[in-house]
Design a protein around this motif. Structure first.
Motif, short mmCIF file in Angstrom:
data_model
loop_
_atom_site.label_atom_id
_atom_site.label_comp_id
_atom_site.label_asym_id
_atom_site.label_seq_id
_atom_site.Cartn_x
_atom_site.Cartn_y
_atom_site.Cartn_z
N ASP A 64 110.95 44.14 118.76
CA ASP A 64 112.22 43.42 117.43
C ASP A 64 111.65 44.55 116.20
O ASP A 64 111.31 45.19 116.07
CB ASP A 64 111.55 42.04 117.31
N ALA A 65 113.22 44.44 116.18
CA ALA A 65 113.39 45.86 114.77
C ALA A 65 113.13 46.53 114.55
O ALA A 65 112.31 46.64 113.65
CB ALA A 65 112.98 44.04 113.78
N PRO A 66 113.81 47.32 115.59
CA PRO A 66 113.19 49.13 115.25
C PRO A 66 114.23 49.51 114.62
O PRO A 66 115.20 49.19 114.20
CB PRO A 66 113.73 48.91 116.76
N THR A 67 113.77 50.54 113.75
CA THR A 67 113.51 51.26 112.75
C THR A 67 113.59 52.56 112.48
O THR A 67 112.25 52.86 112.49
CB THR A 67 114.35 50.33 111.11
N VAL A 68 114.31 53.65 111.84
CA VAL A 68 114.01 54.28 111.60
C VAL A 68 114.03 55.00 110.14
O VAL A 68 115.23 54.64 110.23
CB VAL A 68 114.69 55.77 112.33
N THR A 69 113.78 55.50 109.56
CA THR A 69 113.58 55.54 108.05
C THR A 69 113.18 56.93 107.38
O THR A 69 112.01 57.22 108.01
CB THR A 69 113.23 54.46 107.08
N ARG A 70 113.76 57.78 107.00
CA ARG A 70 112.52 58.97 106.09
C ARG A 70 111.97 58.49 105.28
O ARG A 70 111.72 57.56 103.74
CB ARG A 70 114.28 59.48 105.71
N ALA A 98 114.24 38.42 106.74
CA ALA A 98 113.68 39.36 107.93
C ALA A 98 114.87 40.40 108.25
O ALA A 98 114.94 40.81 107.54
CB ALA A 98 113.98 38.30 109.12
N PRO A 99 114.25 42.09 108.70
CA PRO A 99 114.16 43.00 109.35
C PRO A 99 116.30 42.61 109.97
O PRO A 99 116.21 41.63 110.98
CB PRO A 99 113.22 43.63 110.08
N ALA A 100 117.46 44.06 109.30
CA ALA A 100 118.16 43.64 110.50
C ALA A 100 117.75 44.30 111.72
O ALA A 100 116.82 44.78 112.07
CB ALA A 100 119.11 45.20 109.77
N ASP A 101 118.25 42.87 112.67
CA ASP A 101 117.91 44.07 114.03
C ASP A 101 119.46 44.29 115.27
O ASP A 101 119.90 43.54 115.30
CB ASP A 101 117.61 42.18 114.93
N ALA A 132 101.69 39.69 117.80
CA ALA A 132 102.79 39.76 116.83
C ALA A 132 102.36 40.61 115.58
O ALA A 132 102.11 40.15 114.67
CB ALA A 132 102.08 38.30 115.71
N GLY A 133 102.13 41.82 116.07
CA GLY A 133 102.22 42.99 114.86
C GLY A 133 102.65 43.89 114.77
O GLY A 133 103.88 42.96 115.17
N THR A 134 103.01 44.61 114.06
CA THR A 134 104.46 45.78 113.20
C THR A 134 103.50 46.93 113.76
O THR A 134 102.68 47.72 112.84
CB THR A 134 104.08 45.44 111.79
N VAL A 135 103.92 47.96 114.01
CA VAL A 135 103.68 49.67 114.57
C VAL A 135 104.82 49.91 113.71
O VAL A 135 105.60 49.83 113.61
CB VAL A 135 104.35 49.63 115.76
N VAL A 165 110.24 60.70 110.16
CA VAL A 165 110.88 59.94 109.82
C VAL A 165 109.35 58.57 110.25
O VAL A 165 108.11 58.97 110.59
CB VAL A 165 111.74 59.42 110.39
N THR A 166 109.83 58.27 109.32
CA THR A 166 108.72 57.07 109.89
C THR A 166 109.53 55.72 111.19
O THR A 166 110.85 55.77 110.66
CB THR A 166 108.06 55.40 109.01
N LEU A 167 108.81 55.83 112.04
CA LEU A 167 109.49 54.45 112.98
C LEU A 167 108.51 53.44 112.82
O LEU A 167 107.82 53.29 113.04
CB LEU A 167 109.48 55.37 114.40
N LYS A 168 109.16 52.27 113.08
CA LYS A 168 108.44 50.98 112.58
C LYS A 168 109.08 49.94 113.56
O LYS A 168 110.67 50.04 114.08
CB LYS A 168 108.88 50.44 111.07
N PHE A 169 108.56 48.83 114.11
CA PHE A 169 109.11 47.78 115.40
C PHE A 169 108.11 46.73 115.01
O PHE A 169 106.82 47.49 115.65
CB PHE A 169 108.90 48.24 116.58
#
Length: 349
Positions: free
Chosen positions: A343-349, A153-156, A309-312, A267-271
């Motif tokens: 939940d679990a927001p991340t920003v990646t290049r 599971a993604p780091a949170d 229950a989605g992922t954006v 960048v990619t914003l995912k949550f």
């Protein structure tokens, strides 16, 4: 083929065990599934707190031991990579049966060994949807599922907050720690709203156990992608004390710390997102670079469908020379409407 419903599970489970021992000891197979049913029947008839239920657990333990010994007896066992998982499809009430949406009825477990699954108990409790994901990962089968393979599971950042017991909520046991408005380091919440239920006075950090007990049966239980602590804006529950929506709107914004975007063109914003919509509520995700004006990258409003229950995943362009990006999640213009869990927001290049 054995039908435990008609033949009785106690005798059928023993026959299933005998057949499974032969299969597991000798046959080639990529995956095998064995079902024992007598514990479920004891739970229905006598309840999860009964002596009968405990007795069937001890019987199952002995049957499972026989299956493990059969696997270990395989001539090729030393060259094989086995993943063994024990689980159940639902829980039971203390007095018997299931069919509701209480945490006790939705509660399951998974015991896993082998297959590269790390030992120990994960900090964020897994969910039943993680079982299929774990099995398919072990088999090398790619699939887009709600679950995460165990320990993947993604780091949170939200899991680091300190949770409190209930304040205004009455349906949550006093022993359940499960909310705070104090976010992790660098996170903040801005709220403008008349005073309602304290736990939901703006964005709150909470858990599945606490949030679903507060208001069962409204699809909060379907937030299956969230793990551990997640963030929730819930004007529906906020309005349950004194009907504050009669005198003003719910407007709350969850603000991230700055993300380093120096040198990036995008960048990619995912949550994870669990959003129920009801007009006139609105919601938006915005980004701001180096303290500048906010730019909307996602909005929900009139005509928006639920996103359960989605992922954006959002591709965000970065202005030339920008070094820092702050993300905001805002739920506003809301009265006694619905909610948004992130939940679990991340920003990646």
């Amino acid at each position: 083929m054995l039908d435990g419903d008609s033949a009785g599970y106690e005798g059928s489970d023993e026959k299933v065990a005998v057949d499974a021992e032969k299969h597991l000891a000798n046959d080639p197979a990529d995956a095998s599934f064995v079902y024992f049913g007598q514990t479920d029947i004891a739970g229905h008839n006598h309840g999860a707190d009964s002596a009968q239920y405990q007795a069937t657990l001890r019987t199952d333990d002995a049957l499972i031991g026989r299956l493990l010994r059969a696997i270990e007896s395989r001539p090729s066992y030393s060259n094989e990579d086995w993943l063994i998982m024990l689980t159940t499809d639902h829980g039971h009430t203390a007095s018997g049966g299931h069919g509701g949406d209480t945490p006790e009825e939705r509660m399951t477990y998974v015991i896993a060994a082998g297959g590269g699954v790390p030992t120990g108990t994960p900090n964020a409790q897994p969910k039943i949807v993680d079982i299929a994901a774990t099995a398919l990962r072990h088999l090398g089968v790619a699939a887009s599922l709600d679950g995460y393979a165990l320990r993947s599971a993604p780091a949170d950042p939200f899991d680091s907050v300190t949770l409190k017991p209930r304040q205004d909520e009455t349906g949550v046991p006093a022993s359940v720690l499960g909310w705070t408005h104090q976010g992790p380091a660098g996170w903040s919440v801005r709220t403008t709203a008349p005073q309602g239920v304290a736990e939901w006075q703006g964005w709150s950090f909470t858990t599945d156990d606490f949030w679903t007990r507060a208001a069962p049966g409204q699809q909060r239980e379907a937030n299956v992608r969230a793990r551990g602590v997640f963030a929730v804006a819930d004007p529906d529950e906020w309005d349950d004390k004194g009907s504050p929506s009669s005198s003003g709107k719910f407007d709350s914004t969850l603000v991230s710390p700055g993300y380093d975007v120096d040198g990036a063109s995008a960048v990619t914003l995912k949550f994870g997102s669990h959003y129920r919509h009801e007009n006139p509520q609105r919601a938006a995700v915005t980004v701001a670079f180096d303290g500048g004006a906010e730019r909307t990258v996602l909005s929900y409003g009139s005509g928006t469908a639920d996103v359960l229950a989605g992922t954006v995943s959002l591709n965000v362009s970065v202005p030339n020379g920008a070094r820092n990006m702050v993300v905001s999640w805002r739920l506003y213009d809301a009265g006694n409407n619905w909610y948004w869990a992130v939940d679990a927001p991340t920003v990646t290049r």
